[in-house]
Design a protein around this motif. Structure first.
Motif, PDB file in Angstrom:
ATOM      1  N   THR A  82      -6.934  -4.574  -3.538  1.00 10.41           N
ATOM      2  CA  THR A  82      -5.627  -4.813  -4.137  1.00 10.41           C
ATOM      3  C   THR A  82      -5.384  -6.306  -4.302  1.00 10.41           C
ATOM      4  O   THR A  82      -5.704  -7.094  -3.402  1.00 10.41           O
ATOM      5  CB  THR A  82      -4.501  -4.224  -3.266  1.00 10.41           C
ATOM      6  N   ARG A 137      -4.570  -2.312  -8.261  1.00  7.51           N
ATOM      7  CA  ARG A 137      -5.283  -1.614  -7.216  1.00  7.51           C
ATOM      8  C   ARG A 137      -6.479  -0.854  -7.780  1.00  7.51           C
ATOM      9  O   ARG A 137      -6.392  -0.258  -8.850  1.00  7.51           O
ATOM     10  CB  ARG A 137      -4.330  -0.626  -6.527  1.00  7.51           C
ATOM     11  N   THR A 140       0.845  -1.188   0.000  1.00  8.48           N
ATOM     12  CA  THR A 140       0.000   0.000   0.000  1.00  8.48           C
ATOM     13  C   THR A 140       0.880   1.237   0.000  1.00  8.48           C
ATOM     14  O   THR A 140       2.062   1.168   0.340  1.00  8.48           O
ATOM     15  CB  THR A 140      -0.941   0.032   1.223  1.00  8.48           C
ATOM     16  N   ASP A 161       2.989   3.188  -8.313  1.00  6.65           N
ATOM     17  CA  ASP A 161       1.605   3.074  -8.768  1.00  6.65           C
ATOM     18  C   ASP A 161       1.432   3.965  -9.998  1.00  6.65           C
ATOM     19  O   ASP A 161       1.747   5.155  -9.951  1.00  6.65           O
ATOM     20  CB  ASP A 161       0.620   3.553  -7.696  1.00  6.65           C
TER      21      ASP A 161
END
Length: 217
Positions: A43, A212, A30, A171
């Motif tokens: 996720t 995600r 995360t 990400d």
């Protein structure tokens, strides 16, 4: 099914198709920024754990899947639950220390239990982690996360092992605003000199990628 749901299940199928087997993962999985209040984030992580035993090195190692869900409880915090295909279940809470357009910092204490060991033996192997996460934001479409972390493995017999290490992850939005994809690598070194737990090793390493949902902006 919604567009978000169809896309996420497609990515889930692709992740499952390339992960057969089981081994523990050690990534934080995360970023530092909290999920918005009353929103969910889901996720799926695919990890590979290199095998470093007896002088052999297998770069692909053993693959496994992580499934995680987070829920925003305030403007600066969220809570999460996580389960992997090795049978490890954990819960955590994340608290932002600061957040702006350039960077976010948070702490995320977590506690986990090895369910397979709990069922198959008289030993409960547990894990307590205290990661400090720092996000660097590159606009709204990309984030780089660096996490320093301290981890303790312990059991009901008083045996324990302590680890110190880091995660590096990213990400990138692949379908705005629903889905993000990012690689990660995790390294942790055992601090105590003598091995206390039979399954503990000197170096815990993992790498892979995560899919995600729910943008945290």
């Amino acid at each position: 099914m919604s567009r978000c749901g169809r896309t996420f299940y497609l990515w889930l199928f692709l992740a499952a198709s390339c992960s057969q087997g089981a081994c523990a993962t050690h990534s934080v999985l995360t970023g530092a920024r909290a999920v918005p209040v009353d929103n969910w984030q889901f996720t799926v992580g695919v990890s590979f754990v290199p095998q470093l035993e007896k002088g052999d090195f297998d770069v692909l190692g053993l693959p496994m899947l992580d499934f995680a869900a987070r829920f925003g409880v305030s403007e600066v915090s969220d809570v999460g639950v996580r389960f992997n295909t090795m049978g490890f279940l954990s819960v955590d809470a994340k608290f932002e220390l600061f957040d702006n357009d350039a960077a976010t910092m948070a702490i995320k204490p977590s506690f986990g239990l090895d369910l397979i060991q709990a069922v198959g033996s008289n030993t409960f192997i547990m894990q307590f982690d205290v990661p400090l996460l720092v996000d660097g934001h590159v606009g709204k479409d990309a984030t780089i996360t660096l996490a320093g972390k301290f981890s303790t493995l312990f059991d009901a017999h008083g045996r324990h092992d302590h680890y110190l290490g880091w995660d590096l992850a990213g990400d990138v939005t692949v379908q705005d605003p629903y889905v993000k994809l990012g690689p990660f690598v995790s390294m942790m070194w055992r601090l105590n000199n003598e091995q206390q737990l039979a399954r503990a090793v000197d170096l815990l390493a993992a790498y892979g990628f995560a899919i995600r949902t729910q943008d945290t902006y």
